[in-house]
Design an enzyme around this catalytic site. Structure first.
Site, PDB file in Angstrom:
ATOM      1  CD  GLU A  11      -1.794  -2.345   1.634  1.00 29.74           C
ATOM      2  OE1 GLU A  11      -0.603  -2.626   1.916  1.00 29.74           O
ATOM      3  OE2 GLU A  11      -2.737  -3.148   1.808  1.00 29.74           O
TER       4      GLU A  11
ATOM      5  CG  PHE B 214     -10.075  -9.205  11.599  1.00 31.81           C
ATOM      6  CD1 PHE B 214      -8.817  -9.621  12.038  1.00 31.81           C
ATOM      7  CD2 PHE B 214     -10.361  -9.263  10.242  1.00 31.81           C
ATOM      8  CE1 PHE B 214      -7.871 -10.071  11.137  1.00 31.81           C
ATOM      9  CE2 PHE B 214      -9.420  -9.720   9.341  1.00 31.81           C
ATOM     10  CZ  PHE B 214      -8.172 -10.121   9.789  1.00 31.81           C
ATOM     11  CD  GLN B 215      -7.660  -7.045   7.962  1.00 38.49           C
ATOM     12  OE1 GLN B 215      -8.556  -6.779   7.170  1.00 38.49           O
ATOM     13  NE2 GLN B 215      -6.529  -7.622   7.604  1.00 38.49           N
TER      14      GLN B 215
ATOM     15  CE  LYS C 229     -17.461  -6.174   3.776  1.00 40.79           C
ATOM     16  NZ  LYS C 229     -16.878  -7.502   4.061  1.00 40.79           N
TER      17      LYS C 229
ATOM     18  CG  MET D 188      22.615  12.163   2.578  1.00 39.35           C
ATOM     19  SD  MET D 188      23.793  13.297   1.833  1.00 39.35           S
ATOM     20  CE  MET D 188      22.827  13.992   0.509  1.00 39.35           C
TER      21      MET D 188
END
Ligand SMILES: Cc1ncc(C[n+]2csc(CCOP(=O)(O)OP(=O)(O)O)c2C)c(N)n1
Lengths: 163, 565
Positions: free
Chosen positions: B50, B112-113, B162, B477
Site C-alpha cells: 500500500e 478485526f483489522q 463497510k 548520504m
C-alpha cells in the site's frame, strides 16, 4: 503574553481533536480550552487560552485558521473583551474556618452551593485572576478540591463572532 | 434508481475524472472492489504494497497536476499507506485516499483489522472525513477532491465503513460545493502588490527564490515572464526545479544545503529577496541567524501560515501564485520606477565571478564510474526531456544538480519528508500518466530495496521505466555525514550485502544490466534507452563508493559558508 482565542468551528466529531492535535504537534501551549455547541447546534464555540511570543501567537492563529473545520476566530486580547471562568471549590469548614470561608465567599461574591458538617462547596465566577485571588485568600483554610472550567470570552460592544 | 455505497463511490471517482485508482483489496473494501469489477472507466492499478499505492498516486499527481486517487483496506492497509500520505502532505500534493473501515456498529470495539485511521492520519492530511451515513458519501467525496486540490493542495483521507458501502441510496453528485469553513484565498492585496513592486524595482542586488508552490500553482509561465522582464537572477528550491528553465542564463541553480555556490552567495548578499511559493525550509536557509542579512523580503504564498513562519518578511502577499505574478507584472508595467539596469549589470558581474568557481565540476579521471557523470549522460541521452523520479540520498542531490530541468513537473522527488522507497512507485504513476514518454528513476542500492516489490506491478502494467541504480554499496548520504561529522565511523551505513540485482530484475521479468567500468556506461545506456525502449531496464551502476555531494552548507553554517570540495 497570554492570549484568549475564541474560535467558531463546525460541530463535527473530530473537531476538538484537530485543535488539540495541532497544539501538541507544533509544541504550542494550551493553558485552557473550553468548548460547547452554540445556539446553532451545527456550530461549536471554543475558547482557548495560550501564551507565547508575538511570532508564535501569529503562527498559532494562522495554523488554527488553516484547519478546515474552523470557520472564524478572533484573538480577544487584541481589543476590549470580557473573560469569565467558573470554579467549584470544596473546602474544610469546621470551627472558626466556617465563618471565615463564609465571609470570604461574600467578599468575592461567590455562592456556597453545598454544605456538610465539615465542608462547604463554593461556586465562583469571574475573570481567571479573581479566581486565583480567591484561592490565595483561602491560604489558612484547607482546600479539598478545585475544579475550574477554563476561560470563556466574548468581545465587548457590538462586535460579534458569528457566521 | 438506488445504488450501493460502493457503486456510488466508484461513480464519484468517475465524475472526478479519476483515470487510475492505485490500490490493494481487503475485507473492508470488498464491496468497493466488486463495484470496480463491474465497470471499466476507473482503471485499478494493483500495487504490491500500500505504501507504493500512495507514492504512485503521488507521482501521477506531481507529473500531471491532477489529484491522485488511492484505495486501501482498513487496519494494515491504512497503516501501510501512512508513509505515502505523509510524503504527499509534506510536499503539498493533491491526493484522495479512501480507506476501508470496519462496519460502523463495530467501530471502537477493537474489531478485526480495525484501527483509528482518522486519528492516525490527522496530523499528516490537509483534512480527513469519516463517512457514517451513506447519504453523505457523495458530498463527502466531492468535498474531499475540492479540499485536496484547492488553496495549498494536500492529501485528504476518506474513511468509509463497510456497511456504508453495502447500504443503498439515491445517487446524485453535487456539481459544485462550497464549505462555510473553507475558503482558500486567491487574489493578492492590491496595496501589497504596489508596495512589492516598488521594493522590487528599487533593488540593486535582487534574487528571485522560488519553490514548489510555483509548480503546484501553475505559475511557471508567469514566473518566466516576470523574471525576464526584470532580468534578475533566479534560483529554485529542490521542489521548485523546472519552474524556471535550468538552461536559461538567468538561472543560477538550486539553492540550499547542496545548492550551487553562485545561488547561495547571491542569496547571502542580496538586498531584495523575492520569495515565491517557497517556505524557507531549514535545508534552504541554513543557519537562520545568518540568513540573507541585508535583504528586504517579499513573500508570495497561497498559505498565510507559510509567511513569516521562520523568517520575518517585509512585504507579505497571500494569494494564488499565478494570479499574484500576473498582478506584479502588470504593476511593473505601469510603475513610474524602472529597473536599475546599471546596478543589475554590476550584480551580474559579481554573480559571474561566483559562477566561475564552477562548483559542480567533478573529477572524471580514474577507473570508477562517477555518479555525477552517469546522471549527466542520462541528461544528454534524454535531451533533458525525461520525467525523472528519485529516492532519497546522494543520488537525489546529484540528480537535482546534474539533470537540468527546463520544464515543470518533470522532477519528481520527496523533498519535505525525504522518503526512501518513493522513486520506483512514483515512476509508475508518472509512466501511467505519460505513456510513450521516457521515465527514469534515479535511485541508490539502499532506497530501491524499500519498494522493490513494485517491479512486479511494472511488469503487470507494462511500464518501461528506466531505473538507474547508483550502487555505491553504502547508504551514501548517511556515510557522507559519518565521514564528515563522526570521524568515518560508518555505523550501520554499509550496504554491501546485496542481491544480484540483474538476476533479481530478470526474475521479475525485466531487463537487468550491470555496469562496472566507465567505458561500458554508454553502451549500457544505449541498451536501456534505445534497444530495450519498451521494457523496464534496471541499470545496476557500480559507482565510486566514497564520492561525496558537493558543494555543501554544513549544519549550523550560513549560506555564504559553503564547502566547495
Ligand atoms: C524511509 C527512510 N529511512 C531512512 C532515511 C534516512 N536516509 C536518508 S539518505 C539514506 C541513505 C540512502 O542510501 P541510498 O539509497 O543507497 O542512496 P545514496 O545516498 O547512496 O545515493 C538514509 C538511510 C530516509 N530518508 N528514509
Amino acid at each position: 503574553m497570554q492570549h484568549i482565542v475564541s474560535i467558531l468551528m463546525e460541530n463535527e466529531s473530530g473537531a476538538l481533536s484537530r485543535v488539540a492535535g495541532l497544539f501538541s504537534a507544533r509544541g504550542y501551549n494550551i493553558e485552557s480550552l473550553t468548548v460547547a455547541p452554540t445556539d446553532d447546534s451545527s456550530l461549536s464555540r471554543m475558547t482557548l487560552v495560550t501564551s507565547g511570543t508575538d511570532d508564535i501567537v501569529e503562527q498559532i492563529l494562522k495554523q488554527l485558521n488553516k484547519l478546515v473545520d474552523v470557520i472564524k476566530l478572533v484573538d480577544l486580547t487584541e481589543s476590549p473583551h470580557i473573560e469569565r471562568e467558573m470554579m467549584l471549590v470544596k473546602v474544610e469548614a469546621v470551627g472558626e474556618s466556617r465563618s471565615e470561608v463564609k465571609r470570604l465567599v461574600d467578599i468575592f461574591r461567590g455562592n456556597i452551593i453545598d454544605v456538610t458538617d465539615t465542608t462547604y462547596t463554593v461556586e465562583l465566577t469571574g475573570p481567571g485572576e479573581r479566581l486565583d485571588a480567591f484561592l490565595q485568600s483561602l491560604s489558612s483554610i484547607s482546600i479539598h478540591e478545585v475544579v475550574r472550567s477554563g476561560s470563556m470570552g466574548i468581545s465587548r460592544g457590538e462586535k460579534v463572532l458569528g457566521l | 434508481m438506488e445504488l450501493t455505497g460502493a457503486e456510488i463511490l466508484v461513480q464519484c471517482l468517475k465524475e472526478e475524472g479519476v483515470e487510475y485508482l492505485f490500490g490493494y483489496p481487503g475485507g473492508a473494501v470488498l464491496h468497493i472492489y466488486d463495484a470496480l469489477y463491474k465497470q471499466e472507466d476507473v482503471k485499478h492499478i494493483l500495487v504490491r504494497h500500500e505504501q507504493a499505492a500512495t507514492h504512485a498516486a503521488d507521482g501521477y499527481a506531481r507529473s500531471t497536476g491532477k489529484p491522485g486517487a488511492v484505495l486501501v483496506t482498513s487496519g494494515p492497509g491504512a497503516t501501510n499507506a501512512v508513509t505515502g500520505i505523509a510524503t504527499a502532505y509534506m510536499d503539498s500534493i493533491p491526493m484522495v485516499v479512501i480507506t476501508g473501515q470496519v462496519p460502523t456498529s463495530l467501530i471502537g470495539n477493537d474489531a478485526f483489522q480495525e484501527c483509528d485511521s482518522i486519528g492516525i492520519t490527522r496530523p499528516i492530511v490537509k483534512h480527513n472525513f469519516l463517512v457514517k451515513d451513506i447519504n453523505e458519501l457523495a458530498t463527502t467525496l466531492k468535498k474531499a477532491f475540492y479540499v485536496a486540490t484547492t488553496g495549498r493542495p494536500g492529501p485528504v483521507v476518506v474513511d468509509v465503513p463497510k456497511d456504508v458501502t453495502g447500504a443503498k441510496a439515491k445517487f446524485s453528485y453535487p456539481k459544485d460545493i462550497s464549505m462555510r469553513s473553507y475558503n482558500p484565498s486567491s487574489k493578492g492585496h492590491v496595496g501589497q502588490i504596489k508596495k512589492a513592486v516598488e521594493l522590487i524595482l528599487s533593488a540593486k542586488k535582487p534574487v528571485i527564490y522560488t519553490g514548489g508552490g510555483v509548480i503546484l500553482g501553475e505559475g511557471c509561465q508567469q514566473l518566466v515572464e516576470f523574471s525576464q522582464k526584470l532580468g534578475y537572477p533566479v534560483t529554485n528550491t529542490l521542489m521548485g526545479l523546472g519552474a524556471y528553465p535550468a538552461t536559461d542564463k538567468q538561472f543560477v541553480g538550486m539553492l540550499g544545503m547542496h545548492g550551487t555556490y553562485e545561488a547561495n552567495m547571491a542569496m547571502h548578499h542580496c538586498d531584495v529577496l523575492i520569495a515565491i511559493g517557497a517556505r524557507f525550509d531549514d535545508r534552504v536557509t541554513g543557519n537562520l541567524e545568518k540568513f540573507c542579512p541585508d535583504a528586504q523580503i517579499v513573500h508570495v504564498d497561497v498559505d498565510p501560515a507559510s509567511i513569516a513562519k521562520t523568517v520575518k518578511v517585509d512585504v507579505p502577499i497571500v494569494g494564488e501564485v499565478a494570479e499574484v505574478l500576473e498582478a506584479l507584472i502588470k504593476q511593473i508595467d505601469v510603475s513610474e520606477s524602472k529597473v536599475d539596469t546599471s546596478a543589475i549589470d554590476t550584480w551580474w558581474q559579481q554573480i559571474d565571478v561566483w559562477r566561475a568557481q564552477d562548483c559542480l565540476k567533478f573529477d572524471t579521471e580514474g577507473d570508477k564510474i562517477k555518479p555525477q557523470s552517469a546522471i549527466k549522460k542520462v541528461y544528454e541521452l534524454t535531451n533533458g526531456d525525461a520525467y525523472v523520479t528519485s529516492d532519497v540520498g546522494q543520488h537525489q542531490m546529484w540528480a537535482a544538480q546534474y539533470y537540468k530541468f527546463d520544464k515543470p513537473r518533470r522532477w519528481i522527488n520527496s523533498g519535505g519528508l525525504g522518503t526512501m522507497g518513493f522513486g520506483l512507485p512514483a515512476a509508475m504513476g508518472v509512466q501511467l500518466a505519460h505513456q510513450g514518454e521516457t521515465v527514469v528513476c534515479i535511485t541508490g542500492e539502499s532506497s530501491i530495496q524499500m519498494c522493490i516489490q513494485e517491479l512486479a506491478t511494472c511488469l503487470q502494467y507494462g511500464l518501461p521505466i528506466k531505473i538507474l541504480n547508483l550502487n555505491n554499496g553504502f547508504m551514501g548520504m548517511v556515510r557522507q555525514w559519518q565521514e564528515f561529522f563522526y570521524d568515518k565511523r560508518y555505523s550501520q551505513s554499509v550496504m554491501n550485502v546485496l542481491p544480484d540485482f540483474v538476476a533479481l530484475v530478470e526474475a521479475y521479468g525485466h531487463v537487468g544490466i550491470r555496469v562496472e567500468k566507465p567505458e561500458d556506461l554508454d553502451a549500457a545506456l544505449d541498451a536501456a534507452f534505445n534497444k530495450h525502449k519498451d521494457r523496464l531496464v534496471f541499470l545496476d551502476v557500480i559507482t565510486d563508493p566514497e564520492e561525496n555531494v558537493y558543494p555543501m552548507v554544513p549544519a549550523g553554517a550560513g549560506l555564504n559558508e559553503m564547502v566547495l570540495v
